[in-house]
Motif scaffolding. Structure first.
Motif, mmCIF file in Angstrom:
data_model
loop_
_atom_site.group_PDB
_atom_site.id
_atom_site.type_symbol
_atom_site.label_atom_id
_atom_site.label_comp_id
_atom_site.label_asym_id
_atom_site.label_seq_id
_atom_site.Cartn_x
_atom_site.Cartn_y
_atom_site.Cartn_z
ATOM 1 N N HIS A 33 0.776 -1.557 -0.228
ATOM 2 C CA HIS A 33 0.147 -0.151 -0.074
ATOM 3 C C HIS A 33 0.830 1.231 -0.027
ATOM 4 O O HIS A 33 1.864 1.462 0.881
ATOM 5 C CB HIS A 33 -0.934 -0.044 1.128
ATOM 6 C CG HIS A 33 -1.610 1.496 1.361
ATOM 7 N ND1 HIS A 33 -3.011 1.751 0.654
ATOM 8 C CD2 HIS A 33 -1.418 2.429 2.104
ATOM 9 C CE1 HIS A 33 -3.287 2.754 0.835
ATOM 10 N NE2 HIS A 33 -2.463 3.402 1.864
ATOM 11 N N GLY A 35 0.412 5.647 -0.930
ATOM 12 C CA GLY A 35 -0.382 6.854 -1.470
ATOM 13 C C GLY A 35 0.209 7.554 -2.100
ATOM 14 O O GLY A 35 -0.378 8.015 -3.272
ATOM 15 N N ARG A 124 3.291 0.754 -9.102
ATOM 16 C CA ARG A 124 1.858 1.100 -8.820
ATOM 17 C C ARG A 124 1.221 1.293 -10.200
ATOM 18 O O ARG A 124 1.790 1.915 -11.200
ATOM 19 C CB ARG A 124 1.666 2.266 -8.202
ATOM 20 C CG ARG A 124 0.224 2.530 -7.693
ATOM 21 C CD ARG A 124 0.119 3.735 -6.642
ATOM 22 N NE ARG A 124 0.486 4.953 -7.208
ATOM 23 C CZ ARG A 124 0.396 6.088 -6.686
ATOM 24 N NH1 ARG A 124 -0.143 6.080 -5.454
ATOM 25 N NH2 ARG A 124 0.664 7.125 -7.053
ATOM 26 N N GLN A 126 -3.003 1.513 -11.592
ATOM 27 C CA GLN A 126 -4.563 1.420 -11.531
ATOM 28 C C GLN A 126 -4.840 1.338 -9.827
ATOM 29 O O GLN A 126 -5.960 0.528 -9.686
ATOM 30 C CB GLN A 126 -4.967 0.385 -12.593
ATOM 31 C CG GLN A 126 -5.012 0.644 -14.023
ATOM 32 C CD GLN A 126 -5.506 -0.511 -14.872
ATOM 33 O OE1 GLN A 126 -5.869 -1.482 -14.241
ATOM 34 N NE2 GLN A 126 -5.601 -0.099 -15.951
ATOM 35 N N GLY A 127 -4.384 2.011 -9.009
ATOM 36 C CA GLY A 127 -4.651 1.850 -7.803
ATOM 37 C C GLY A 127 -4.026 0.864 -6.854
ATOM 38 O O GLY A 127 -4.141 0.660 -5.745
ATOM 39 N N GLY A 128 -3.605 -0.115 -7.600
ATOM 40 C CA GLY A 128 -2.686 -1.228 -6.770
ATOM 41 C C GLY A 128 -1.318 -1.335 -6.857
ATOM 42 O O GLY A 128 -0.769 -0.673 -8.027
#
Length: 213
Positions: A33, A35, A124, A126-128
């Motif tokens: 994860h 940001g 990273r 598409q959000g993953g």
């Protein structure tokens, strides 16, 4: 706790390699994860650090740390791919590029190309995101390779917010000045001038000096 668990998972995967007879290139990867990829990269102390993303909308972002192996010629890079192919398995992704003009002034002492296999790669899309660890078991001591990889993992820092860099104009220099500019406009647009001047081009330059917090 998004930071601790993935790193521990990679360390556990490293432990499983200690008793194996793996050869060639090994790529360990876990979901991660993050940001802001640049915020993560800026917080790291492992060098070199690099970031890459193509101009295409929604393209993959890459942040990489450290060096497992590097090449300054395409022939050596191709020979490495060929050698790794003999081991089978996955081929590594190298980061680097070719010189646009190696003979240009100031660049003569740089290599015509440079490609490296990073130790750690954050990817990273598409959000993953995934965090990967690269290892080579070919011409190096397996114990030393695992120890170096473990040291890079131990040095990783949590993502930090990037500082907000907002420009503030503290000096402006217009050439000519507004008064001089209006006088020039009045001169060239006067009816007496328009009668025998076929075309006039006026240019005004603004120079801004910026400061960043």
């Amino acid at each position: 706790m998004h930071f601790v668990k993935p790193i521990e998972a990679l360390k556990h995967q490293l432990d499983t390699l200690s008793n194996s007879a793996r050869r060639g290139f090994v790529h360990l990867s876990i979901p991660y994860h993050v940001g802001n990829v640049m915020g993560w990269l800026n917080a790291q102390s492992v060098y070199p650090r690099l970031y890459w993303q193509s101009r295409d909308e929604g393209a993959v972002e890459y942040a990489a740390l450290g060096v497992v192996k590097a090449f300054d010629s395409l022939a050596a890079l191709q020979a490495d791919f060929t050698a790794l192919a003999d081991y089978g398995g996955e081929q590594p992704d190298y980061f680097g590029g070719m010189a646009f003009d190696p003979d240009a002034p100031g660049w003569q002492h740089f290599p015509g190309c440079y490609f490296l296999l990073p130790r750690i790669v954050l990817r990273r899309h598409q959000g993953g995101a995934t965090l990967s660890l690269n290892l080579r078991f070919d011409d190096r001591c397996p114990e030393a390779e695992i120890a170096q990889a473990r040291a890079c993992l131990a040095a990783l820092e949590e993502e930090q917010s990037l500082p907000c860099l907002l420009p503030h104009v503290y000096q402006r220099d217009d050439r000519p000045t507004l008064k001089e500019w209006m006088a020039s406009v009045a001169l060239v647009t006067h009816p007496d001038q328009l009668g025998h001047t076929p075309k006039v081009v006026l240019s005004r330059e603004t120079c801004l000096t910026l400061a960043f917090n």
